[in-house]
Motif scaffolding. Structure first.
Motif: not given
Length: 603
Positions: A177-184, A192-196, A523-535
């Protein structure tokens, strides 16, 4: 370093976006206090240049947004459901409307309900160009044309465009739920990068500043109301107290969440607002107000094409910069917050129902509100004791317009207190909704959000508001107007990319024929949250991804609702190629196809 600080503070968000947004807000607050005069001078020069050179861009852009929304709703994509195709709407119609009203335009109606019509009645927008005399029937008609233009279809087009994009990419493609998702569709995994991250930081900062302007206007109006009712002086100290109270109650509402906080406050407030509207209609010149409201609606619809593209070219009075351009820039700056909020409460609705509901229902209520308050104010000026033009236009007491108006009605003390409560609650719902959405945009997900993060954004809004009102070099309202025009410009530019991204995504997911059942996405998660949930053992990450990934392909050359075997050929009539009619000659002449001779039609 940001990650270590993030973990030390026990946050659960995207460090670069959270701390980047916070740094911009803190830098603005400190810079405004320390470098008041240089910063005020720079903002003044920039805003005046924008008013003089880019006002037409705001006018044209918003009309294009409205046209795009109408096109999408009427097209074959209007049947697409914002969520799984078999899922009903999450909220009932009345509850949905109440939350739309409270989070979107409720506070605006309270502030401008009397001030807007009376301002244009006493100082006609097109007076220099059309020769309209102030305080006449012609001035009243033109005042309502511009009031409806500012607060009905065009205003809600600002909210509807990002809201529709959010609803599609969040509920359909399962993006964060981010504005950057609209530009996918445009930047792919670059969300997920600098532009986003840059897009999301701009969106969060714009949301904070947009709501800060609204809260600042509310503080001025509340201060004016309590001054008239209780004799409390209009001063910076009392405005700071008001901001603190509104911000504090908003924190409590944020802590309670959407269903127990925002939804309850919204339902209470909408019924109080309707009760006040009925009171004004019944105790005033009812027949005059009803006839005038209906007549002004017809006049607005007839003049809409001209108003939508009017740029004050020949008179060049500067009126449009002070009113229309300010409105559009201000409103679009907090459109990401309203857009995400509307998308969250609109899951399960079709695009056609969503666009028509978000555009027409609040706009229709705005017509009633401004019609009743506007023509009641005209009645006071034309057939009553008057005094509103003198107060609002000549003395420029716009925040006190509503309370000066209520002095002409019975039980002025009681109705003024109710009006103050309405204004306070409307601004509380705006602040707590904005804090909740800003936190969601920073996190990139809607789960496991620590309370402290949400409270931080509520505090940030209150601090920015106080800074703009008290520590800016110019008057509070003037400073708010200058800042918000600059903040709104990037969002107008983003609007063009949002239209392209939305249309491209619909075409990608719908295939070549009109579709309602759409392609499914993981379902897409930000990289940080994905890594946290893996642990963490309690989370299953097998069904989530970091890079957007579709579960299936869009259907081609068939209606997805019709499950039937059909014979297709590479050539022939349209009915043969689409399977609408089986060709008996092909059935007789063509031998049955074995399984290894080529692909079959997919279900």
């Amino acid at each position: 370093m940001l990650t270590r600080l993030h973990d030390f503070l026990r946050l659960r968000t995207s460090p670069s976006i959270f701390f980047g947004s916070a740094a911009v807000i803190i830098a603005f607050v400190v810079g405004t206090i320390v470098f008041t005069e240089p910063l005020d001078a720079a903002v003044t020069v920039a805003s005046e240049w924008l008013y003089a050179n880019l006002g037409w861009f705001y006018i044209l852009g918003l009309t294009l947004f409205l046209g795009f929304l109408i096109f999408i709703a009427l097209s074959r994509f209007g049947r697409v459901k914002l969520g799984p195709h078999d899922e009903p709407p999450e909220h009932s119609g009345p509850a949905w409307f109440a939350m739309l009203f409270a989070a979107g335009i409720g506070s605006i109606l309270m502030f401008w309900g009397v001030a807007e019509p009376i301002s244009h009645f006493g100082d006609p927008p097109r007076g220099p160009s059309l020769g309209i005399e102030p305080e006449t029937a012609g001035a009243a008609a033109d005042a309502m044309n511009f009031t409806f233009y500012h607060f009905t279809l065009h205003t809600w087009a600002i909210f509807t465009l990002p809201a529709l994009c959010f609803a599609y990419f969040i509920h359909k493609r399962n993006l964060p739920p981010r504005v950057s998702s609209i530009f996918q569709p445009i930047i792919g995994e670059g969300i997920h990068g600098p532009i986003g991250r840059f897009i999301d930081i701009v969106a969060i900062v714009g949301t904070v500043f947009g709501i800060a302007v609204s809260l600042g206007l509310g503080a001025l109006q509340i201060n004016s109301g309590i001054n008239r009712v209780f004799g409390i002086p209009e001063s910076a100290m009392w405005q700071l107290i008001i901001i603190g109270v509104v911000g504090g109650v908003a924190m409590i509402s944020v802590a309670l969440g959407l269903d127990r906080g925002i939804k309850v406050l919204s339902n209470i407030n909408i019924w109080m607002a309707i009760a006040m509207l009925v009171f004004i209609l019944v105790t005033g010149s009812t027949l005059f107000v009803l006839k005038g409201t209906i007549e002004s609606l017809g006049s607005y619809l007839m003049n809409l094409p001209e108003l939508a593209l009017w740029n004050d070219t020949f008179a060049d009075s500067g009126w449009q910069a002070d009113w229309t351009v300010f409105y559009w820039a201000w409103t679009i700056s907090w459109s990401p917050f309203v857009g995400i909020f509307i998308s969250r409460i609109s899951r399960g609705r079709t695009i056609r129902g969503f666009v028509s509901g978000v555009l027409l229902v609040p706009a229709g209520f705005s017509v009633l509100w401004f019609g009743i308050f506007g023509f009641s104010a005209f009645d006071i000026e034309l057939h009553g004791d008057g005094g509103l033009v003198e107060s609002v236009v000549e003395q420029e007491d716009i925040p006190g317009a509503l309370f000066a108006f209520l002095e002409h009605y019975p039980a002025v003390g009681f109705t003024s207190v109710i009006a103050i409560i309405l204004v306070i609650v409307f601004f509380i719902t705006s602040v707590d909704s904005a804090a909740l959405v800003a936190d969601t945009m920073a996190n990139g997900h809607e789960d496991f959000n620590p309370l402290g993060q949400r409270i931080f954004w509520a505090i940030a809004i209150a601090v920015v508001t106080a800074t703009l009102l008290v520590f800016s070099g110019t008057g509070g309202l003037e400073a708010l107007e200058k800042i918000i025009v600059l903040v709104g410009l990037p969002f107008f530019v983003m609007g063009y990319f949002q239209m392209y991204a939305m249309y491209r995504a619909l075409r990608e997911d719908a295939g070549e024929l009109p579709q309602v059942r759409m392609r499914r996405w993981k379902k897409v998660l930000p990289p940080e949250e994905y890594e946290r949930r893996q642990d963490e053992d309690e989370h299953d990450t097998s069904e989530v991804v970091v890079e957007p990934e579709a579960l299936d392909e869009p259907p081609v050359l068939r209606d997805p609702y019709v499950k039937q075997a059909r014979i297709t050929g590479t050539h022939g009539t349209l009915s043969a190629r689409t399977g609408s009619t089986k060709r008996k000659d092909l059935q007789r002449k063509q031998p049955p196809r074995s399984e290894d001779e080529g692909p079959k039609d997919s279900e």
